[in-house]
Scaffold this active site. Structure first.
Site, mmCIF file in Angstrom:
data_model
loop_
_atom_site.group_PDB
_atom_site.id
_atom_site.type_symbol
_atom_site.label_atom_id
_atom_site.label_comp_id
_atom_site.label_asym_id
_atom_site.label_seq_id
_atom_site.Cartn_x
_atom_site.Cartn_y
_atom_site.Cartn_z
ATOM 1 N N ASP A 196 22.221 35.576 -23.049
ATOM 2 C CA ASP A 196 23.642 35.600 -22.694
ATOM 3 C C ASP A 196 24.143 37.045 -22.700
ATOM 4 O OD1 ASP A 196 26.074 33.217 -22.871
ATOM 5 O OD2 ASP A 196 26.673 35.322 -23.039
ATOM 6 N N ILE A 197 24.958 37.369 -21.688
ATOM 7 C CA ILE A 197 25.451 38.743 -21.529
ATOM 8 C C ILE A 197 26.452 39.109 -22.625
ATOM 9 C CG2 ILE A 197 27.463 38.282 -20.034
ATOM 10 C CD1 ILE A 197 26.384 40.539 -18.184
ATOM 11 N N ASN B 83 28.895 23.117 -23.011
ATOM 12 C CA ASN B 83 30.327 23.026 -22.777
ATOM 13 C C ASN B 83 30.543 22.359 -21.423
ATOM 14 O OD1 ASN B 83 30.848 24.478 -25.162
ATOM 15 N ND2 ASN B 83 30.604 26.427 -24.100
ATOM 16 N N GLN C 164 33.876 25.192 -20.466
ATOM 17 C CA GLN C 164 32.872 25.592 -19.477
ATOM 18 C C GLN C 164 33.463 26.627 -18.521
ATOM 19 O OE1 GLN C 164 31.280 22.357 -17.126
ATOM 20 N NE2 GLN C 164 29.784 23.667 -16.107
ATOM 21 N N HIS D 26 24.362 24.353 -18.152
ATOM 22 C CA HIS D 26 23.615 25.275 -19.005
ATOM 23 C C HIS D 26 23.763 24.870 -20.462
ATOM 24 C CE1 HIS D 26 27.673 26.901 -18.353
ATOM 25 N NE2 HIS D 26 27.627 27.344 -19.598
ATOM 26 N N HIS E 255 23.473 26.433 -24.350
ATOM 27 C CA HIS E 255 23.415 27.621 -25.198
ATOM 28 C C HIS E 255 22.464 27.328 -26.358
ATOM 29 C CE1 HIS E 255 27.335 29.374 -23.609
ATOM 30 N NE2 HIS E 255 27.485 28.110 -23.268
#
Ligand code: AMP
Ligand code: ZN
Length: 113
Positions: free
Chosen positions: A29-30, A86, A93, A99, A101
């Site tokens: 994750d960024i 989410n 979301q 996706h 996490h």
């Protein structure tokens, strides 16, 4: 299709790959919310958990298998981790491609905000 995560899968947007196979892609994750924060996504575009059905849900069990492997590889399996999806506006979301996490590396609070 104008989807951020489809572009990441195609390599049109750079990402730090953690794992890949024919069904899923996983990357850091960024904006990490924990020392380990990996996103695991199906290669097929599924907009959210709302779009899951008997026809396309096999990838979800595969994602959980991959999450366990990544957790072991990154050294968080023993102490534990959290897998989060989410869904929709109230779920928080922000990217419209399913996706999960994978969060770990610290003690996580419950319940979420
Ligand atoms: P969510 O809020 O559940 O939809 O999660 C979307 C996640 O995607 C957030 O944690 C973002 O930090 C992450 N994200 C957004 N853009 C990128 C990107 N280009 N590379 C990696 N992660 C991203
Ligand atoms: Zn997509």
């Amino acid at each position: 299709m104008d989807c951020l995560f489809c572009k990441i899968i195609k390599g049109e947007i750079p990402s730090k790959k953690v794992y890949e196979d024919d069904m899923v892609y996983a990357f850091y994750d960024i904006s990490p919310a924990a020392p380990v924060h990996v996103l695991i996504i199906p290669k097929v575009h599924i907009p959210s958990a709302n779009a899951l059905s008997a026809e396309n849900a096999d990838v979800v069990s595969h994602i959980f298998v991959v999450a366990a492997k990544i957790a072991a590889d990154l050294g968080i399996a023993e102490k534990g981790y959290r897998i989060v999806n989410n869904c929709g506006e109230d779920g928080g979301q922000t990217v419209g491609h399913l996706h999960f996490h994978l969060l770990g590396g610290r003690s996580l609070q419950w319940p979420p905000g």
